[in-house]
Design a protein around this motif. Structure first.
Motif, short mmCIF file in Angstrom:
data_model
loop_
_atom_site.label_atom_id
_atom_site.label_comp_id
_atom_site.label_asym_id
_atom_site.label_seq_id
_atom_site.Cartn_x
_atom_site.Cartn_y
_atom_site.Cartn_z
N ALA A 42 -21.09 -20.89 12.91
CA ALA A 42 -19.67 -21.13 12.72
C ALA A 42 -19.37 -21.38 11.24
CB ALA A 42 -19.25 -22.35 13.54
N PRO A 43 -18.15 -21.15 10.82
CA PRO A 43 -17.78 -21.49 9.44
C PRO A 43 -17.96 -22.99 9.19
CG PRO A 43 -16.12 -20.09 10.45
CD PRO A 43 -17.04 -20.50 11.54
N LEU A 90 -15.67 -17.79 3.04
CA LEU A 90 -14.31 -17.57 3.52
C LEU A 90 -13.34 -18.51 2.82
CD1 LEU A 90 -15.26 -17.50 7.29
CD2 LEU A 90 -14.38 -15.53 6.02
N GLU A 103 -2.27 -24.15 11.50
CA GLU A 103 -2.67 -22.76 11.37
C GLU A 103 -3.21 -22.51 9.97
OE1 GLU A 103 0.21 -19.89 12.50
OE2 GLU A 103 -1.03 -18.18 11.89
N GLN A 104 -4.41 -22.02 9.92
CA GLN A 104 -5.01 -21.62 8.66
C GLN A 104 -5.07 -20.10 8.62
OE1 GLN A 104 -8.74 -23.53 7.70
NE2 GLN A 104 -7.87 -25.56 7.87
N PHE A 106 -6.89 -16.99 6.99
CA PHE A 106 -8.16 -16.69 6.36
C PHE A 106 -8.13 -15.35 5.64
CE2 PHE A 106 -11.31 -19.82 7.74
CZ PHE A 106 -10.60 -20.50 8.70
N GLY A 107 -8.88 -15.31 4.56
CA GLY A 107 -9.13 -14.05 3.91
C GLY A 107 -10.26 -13.31 4.60
N PRO A 108 -10.56 -12.09 4.12
CA PRO A 108 -11.60 -11.28 4.77
C PRO A 108 -13.01 -11.74 4.45
CG PRO A 108 -10.72 -10.15 2.86
CD PRO A 108 -9.89 -11.39 3.03
N THR B 34 -6.44 -26.07 18.62
CA THR B 34 -6.18 -24.75 18.05
C THR B 34 -7.34 -23.82 18.39
OG1 THR B 34 -5.14 -25.91 16.19
CG2 THR B 34 -5.53 -23.55 15.92
N TYR B 36 -9.14 -20.01 17.50
CA TYR B 36 -9.25 -18.90 16.57
C TYR B 36 -10.16 -17.83 17.17
CZ TYR B 36 -7.03 -21.31 12.68
OH TYR B 36 -6.12 -21.92 11.86
N GLN B 38 -12.64 -14.53 15.95
CA GLN B 38 -13.29 -13.94 14.80
C GLN B 38 -14.09 -12.70 15.20
OE1 GLN B 38 -16.25 -16.27 12.63
NE2 GLN B 38 -15.72 -15.23 10.72
N GLY B 43 -12.60 -12.67 8.59
CA GLY B 43 -12.25 -14.08 8.68
C GLY B 43 -11.64 -14.40 10.03
N PRO B 44 -11.73 -15.65 10.46
CA PRO B 44 -11.11 -16.04 11.73
C PRO B 44 -9.60 -15.81 11.71
CG PRO B 44 -12.65 -17.73 10.99
CD PRO B 44 -12.48 -16.77 9.86
N PHE B 46 -5.97 -16.95 13.69
CA PHE B 46 -5.30 -17.90 14.57
C PHE B 46 -4.83 -17.20 15.84
CE2 PHE B 46 -2.68 -21.57 15.48
CZ PHE B 46 -1.56 -21.05 16.11
N GLN B 49 -2.03 -22.54 19.47
CA GLN B 49 -2.14 -23.96 19.19
C GLN B 49 -1.28 -24.73 20.19
OE1 GLN B 49 -1.51 -25.24 15.03
NE2 GLN B 49 0.06 -26.60 15.84
N TYR B 87 -13.23 -19.65 18.80
CA TYR B 87 -13.49 -21.03 18.39
C TYR B 87 -12.36 -21.95 18.84
CZ TYR B 87 -17.02 -19.21 15.12
OH TYR B 87 -18.11 -18.61 14.56
N PHE B 101 -10.10 -29.46 9.62
CA PHE B 101 -10.80 -29.56 10.88
C PHE B 101 -12.07 -28.73 10.82
CE2 PHE B 101 -9.14 -25.45 12.10
CZ PHE B 101 -7.86 -25.42 11.59
N TYR B 102 -12.88 -28.85 11.84
CA TYR B 102 -14.22 -28.31 11.80
C TYR B 102 -14.42 -27.35 12.97
CZ TYR B 102 -14.70 -32.18 8.64
OH TYR B 102 -14.51 -33.06 7.60
N PHE B 103 -15.09 -26.26 12.67
CA PHE B 103 -15.39 -25.28 13.69
C PHE B 103 -16.61 -25.73 14.50
CE2 PHE B 103 -12.82 -21.49 12.85
CZ PHE B 103 -12.22 -21.84 11.66
N GLY B 104 -16.49 -25.61 15.81
CA GLY B 104 -17.64 -25.82 16.67
C GLY B 104 -18.45 -24.54 16.75
N SER B 105 -19.32 -24.46 17.71
CA SER B 105 -20.24 -23.33 17.79
C SER B 105 -19.58 -22.03 18.24
CB SER B 105 -21.40 -23.65 18.73
OG SER B 105 -20.88 -24.00 20.00
#
Lengths: 115, 113
Positions: A42-43, A90, A103-104, A106-108, B34, B36, B38, B43-44, B46, B49, B87, B101-105
């Motif tokens: 994960a990121p 990223l 909402e974030q 993201f770039g590529p 939220t 996401y 990917q 990139g992830p 959205f 939410q 995610y 915030f933090y991404f889980g697995s």
């Protein structure tokens, strides 16, 4: 239209040779983030800027630095890349707490290879 | 900091509805949930939410029970192009770090023909 732009998309650097990755945004967002994503993981958040205020994650190595000269641009500097720093990097943006949005955008990503 | 738990992977077939459940037992009062998506080498992105009950948009629905300790992302009639990692994230609203915030697995969804 691209909103979060990362350059270059692919970067190869040598072990120990400083490298800079760049991110720009056309969204005029307050917050910019840098994440590291290794293969099949994960990121992982490295740090973020809220306007000019820099926030480093506690476990982000000192080898990683960031600069945000203005609202639109943010840079990730890796001072002495090691083989373990090979990853996708990223960049993301968000509006900031005033507008209560999670909402974030993201770039590529930039894929960094360390040889 | 709320941590999330999701299944590592799921398989589905085209045209089916897919439900991915996420557990977040220590979610805070002000936290939003939220999701996401990917794709490889991107990139992830959205998806959706929500805070409580049900949220629906053109892509998915999000179901959140009253205790908010879990949430379910529902993808209607998936296609091969929905194959991706999904995610679930819970927002960290501790003062200044409102947007962090933090991404889980994540859950790797594999849609088969």
């Amino acid at each position: 239209d691209a909103m979060v732009i990362q350059n270059p998309r692919y970067q190869v650097t040598q072990f120990g040779k400083p490298v800079t990755l760049s991110c720009s945004q056309t969204l005029n967002h307050n917050v910019m983030y840098w994440y590291q994503q290794k293969s099949s993981q994960a990121p992982k958040l490295l740090f973020h800027y809220y306007d000019k205020d820099f926030n480093n994650e506690a476990d982000t190595p000192d080898n990683f630095q960031s600069r945000r000269p203005n609202t639109s641009f943010c840079f990730l500097d890796i001072r002495s890349p090691g083989l373990g720093d090979a990853a996708m990097y990223l960049c993301a943006t968000s509006r900031g707490r005033v507008q209560s949005s999670y909402e974030q955008y993201f770039g590529p990503g930039t894929r960094l290879t360390v040889t | 900091l709320a941590k999330t738990t999701q299944p590592i992977s799921m398989d589905s077939y085209e045209g089916q509805e897919v439900n991915i459940t996420c557990s977040h037992n220590n979610i805070a009062t002000n936290d939003y949930i939220t999701w996401y998506q990917q794709f490889p080498s991107q990139g992830p992105r959205f998806i959706i939410q929500g805070y409580k009950t049900k949220v629906t948009n053109e892509v998915a629905s999000l179901f959140i029970p009253a205790d908010r300790k879990s949430s379910t992302l529902s993808l209607p009639r998936v296609s091969l192009s929905d194959t991706a990692v999904y995610y679930c994230l819970v927002g960290d609203t501790m003062g200044y770090n409102f947007n962090k915030f933090y991404f889980g697995s994540g859950t790797k969804l594999n849609v088969k023909p």
